[in-house]
Design an enzyme around this catalytic site. Structure first.
Site, PDB file in Angstrom:
ATOM      1  CG  ASP A 255      -1.953   1.088   1.198  1.00  0.00           C
ATOM      2  OD1 ASP A 255      -3.146   0.757   1.104  1.00  0.00           O
ATOM      3  OD2 ASP A 255      -1.573   2.274   1.245  1.00  0.00           O
ATOM      4  CD  GLU A 298      -3.990   3.529  -1.638  1.00  0.00           C
ATOM      5  OE1 GLU A 298      -4.914   2.687  -1.605  1.00  0.00           O
ATOM      6  OE2 GLU A 298      -3.287   3.817  -0.659  1.00  0.00           O
TER       7      GLU A 298
HETATM    8  N1  LIG Z   1      -4.240   9.019  -9.042  1.00  0.00           N
HETATM    9  C1  LIG Z   1      -4.898   7.961  -8.584  1.00  0.00           C
HETATM   10  N2  LIG Z   1      -5.225   7.894  -7.296  1.00  0.00           N
HETATM   11  C2  LIG Z   1      -5.878   6.820  -6.828  1.00  0.00           C
HETATM   12  C3  LIG Z   1      -6.237   5.765  -7.695  1.00  0.00           C
HETATM   13  N3  LIG Z   1      -6.901   4.829  -6.945  1.00  0.00           N
HETATM   14  C4  LIG Z   1      -6.919   5.308  -5.678  1.00  0.00           C
HETATM   15  N4  LIG Z   1      -6.325   6.496  -5.587  1.00  0.00           N
HETATM   16  C5  LIG Z   1      -6.165   7.392  -4.443  1.00  0.00           C
HETATM   17  O1  LIG Z   1      -5.372   6.779  -3.430  1.00  0.00           O
HETATM   18  C6  LIG Z   1      -5.653   7.482  -2.220  1.00  0.00           C
HETATM   19  C7  LIG Z   1      -5.647   6.496  -1.087  1.00  0.00           C
HETATM   20  O2  LIG Z   1      -5.720   7.242   0.069  1.00  0.00           O
HETATM   21  P1  LIG Z   1      -5.877   6.653   1.522  1.00  0.00           P
HETATM   22  O3  LIG Z   1      -6.575   5.306   1.436  1.00  0.00           O
HETATM   23  O4  LIG Z   1      -6.502   7.680   2.387  1.00  0.00           O
HETATM   24  O5  LIG Z   1      -4.433   6.338   1.979  1.00  0.00           O
HETATM   25  P2  LIG Z   1      -3.055   7.126   1.878  1.00  0.00           P
HETATM   26  O6  LIG Z   1      -3.234   8.574   1.605  1.00  0.00           O
HETATM   27  O7  LIG Z   1      -2.231   6.370   0.888  1.00  0.00           O
HETATM   28  O8  LIG Z   1      -2.484   6.967   3.310  1.00  0.00           O
HETATM   29  P3  LIG Z   1      -1.879   5.660   3.954  1.00  0.00           P
HETATM   30  O9  LIG Z   1      -2.320   4.488   3.124  1.00  0.00           O
HETATM   31  O10 LIG Z   1      -2.462   5.615   5.334  1.00  0.00           O
HETATM   32  O11 LIG Z   1      -0.418   5.830   3.946  1.00  0.00           O
HETATM   33  C8  LIG Z   1      -6.996   8.174  -2.406  1.00  0.00           C
HETATM   34  O12 LIG Z   1      -6.786   9.571  -2.468  1.00  0.00           O
HETATM   35  C9  LIG Z   1      -7.477   7.676  -3.758  1.00  0.00           C
HETATM   36  O13 LIG Z   1      -8.205   8.659  -4.480  1.00  0.00           O
HETATM   37  C10 LIG Z   1      -5.896   5.883  -9.072  1.00  0.00           C
HETATM   38  O14 LIG Z   1      -6.172   5.011  -9.915  1.00  0.00           O
HETATM   39  N5  LIG Z   1      -5.225   6.980  -9.479  1.00  0.00           N
END
Ligand SMILES: Nc1nc2c(ncn2[C@@H]2O[C@H](COP(=O)(O)OP(=O)(O)OP(=O)(O)O)[C@@H](O)[C@H]2O)c(=O)[nH]1
Length: 387
Positions: A255, A298
């Protein structure tokens, strides 16, 4: 041979992907070739069978030879006219080509006999080829015109206004007549060659499309690695295999850290670049036999068959360090780096029912890695079977 294959491939592509003008041109190159070969063959046969022409009407052959040579020339001219037609959407050119094809064939069919094998092959093969290449309206209109011409010939033959199969003098001896045989072979051969060419190209295209559909349904469009569905299918297969062979299997869930901040600070497009970079780093770090896919937004899942816990930790940590060191160039020119937290677990599976639990333990370890400060590999040990 290589050159011939190249030409055939080029023709196949044009026949399917070209405009109607280009498709008509391809057909006419093929017909020009077929009729030219036929004229040569006919001339040779006439020469060879000069002293034994009991069953043939030599005047009929001469006429057929003339028609065949003129047809060949006409096809070539039509092909060249096609080169001068600028607009790919030109509507009259393909139609003229199709009607020309019908008329030339109807005349040849009249000479070799409208109730012959050649007629049957042409009537069965040509519309099928046509429907694959052109549109239905074009083919039906030319097919009905062709049938009408053949019907008129047949009526006149019945009324004894026209001779049946004028090149064959003694109809009883038809099957021993070399010219009739050559005519038949050339006519049937040309249609069969076209049918095989178009059939082969259709099947190849169908297979290519199927591969494309499979690729699209199993691949994550952004990162070009397996999507979750494909990943879970592969995971089940590997888990079963490990259970059967009593070999260890390791997985690690990745992650990306603070990914929301990447999106917020640099924009969603930059976030996408970072995701692609993480997927590339995973692919570069793992072995060919390992599997990797996008598990969620992610999150990525790596599956390492036949790998014990010690080796898996080394791989996961190698990935973590590689990602941290990677300079990711963003679309706006800025360069950033990201880190990832990893939850890892290893088992020697006993039954397929353990798969969910296996994954859940890796997820717990990932949660622990986040909780402990991120950018680290945490191994699921507690409450889990470790190797
Ligand atoms: N650009 C982009 N962002 C994505 C995609 N899928 C998910 N995300 C973003 O990934 C982010 C995940 O955020 P969180 O689950 O809050 O976790 P984090 O900010 O990584 O924080 P931690 O995991 O706690 O370190 C979100 O802002 C989603 O919008 C994608 O396909 N493209």
């Amino acid at each position: 041979m290589h050159q011939i294959t190249k030409i055939v491939r080029h023709l196949s592509t044009k026949i399917f992907e070209g405009s109607y003008v280009e498709k008509s041109q391809c057909i006419f190159v093929l017909i020009a070739l077929a009729t030219a070969c036929f004229s040569i063959l006919l001339s040779c046969t006439l020469l060879i069978t000069d002293s034994n022409t009991g069953s043939m009407d030599r005047q009929g052959y001469q006429e057929l030879l003339e028609i065949s040579s003129i047809s060949s020339l006409y096809c070539l001219i039509l092909f060249m006219v096609g080169n001068y037609i600028r607009s790919a959407n030109n509507r009259w050119y393909p139609q003229v080509c199709l009607y020309s094809y019908v008329i030339v064939n109807a005349i040849i069919l009249f000479y070799i006999g409208v109730f012959s094998i050649g007629t049957g092959i042409a009537l069965a093969g040509a519309p099928i080829i046509g429907l694959i290449i052109f549109n239905r309206r074009m083919i039906f209109s030319s097919l009905f015109s062709g049938l009408f011409i053949l019907l008129v010939f047949s009526v006149f033959i019945q009324m004894k206004q026209l001779d049946y199969a004028p090149i064959v003098m003694d109809k009883e001896l038809t099957y021993h007549d070399p010219v009739w045989l050559v005519t038949m072979m050339a006519f049937v051969g040309a249609h069969l060659a076209l049918l095989v060419l178009v059939g082969n190209a259709s099947i190849s295209r169908w297979k290519k499309r199927e591969a494309e559909v499979t690729f699209l349904s199993t691949t994550d469009p952004l990162t070009q690695i397996s999507n979750r569905r494909q990943l879970m299918d592969l995971f089940k297969m590997e888990y079963l295999r490990a259970a059967r062979s009593k070999q260890p299997i390791s997985i690690f869930l990745v992650d990306l850290d603070h990914f929301k901040q990447v999106n917020d600070a640099y924009g969603h497009q930059s976030g996408d670049e970072a995701l692609k970079s993480a997927a590339d780093t995973l692919k570069e770090t793992l072995r060919e036999t390992d599997l990797v896919g996008r598990y969620g937004g992610e999150e990525f899942l790596a599956i390492l068959p036949n790998t014990d816990g010690k080796a898996a930790v080394q791989v996961a940590d190698r990935f973590r360090r590689a990602l941290q060191a990677k300079q990711i160039a963003l679309p706006d020119g800025q360069v950033i780096s990201i880190t990832a937290s990893i939850g890892l677990h290893t088992v020697v599976p006993e039954h397929i029912g353990g798969l969910e639990h296996f994954l859940a333990e890796a997820d717990k370890a990932l949660y622990q890695a986040k909780h402990n400060g991120r950018n680290q590999v945490t191994i699921a040990l507690r409450n889990a079977q470790a190797v």
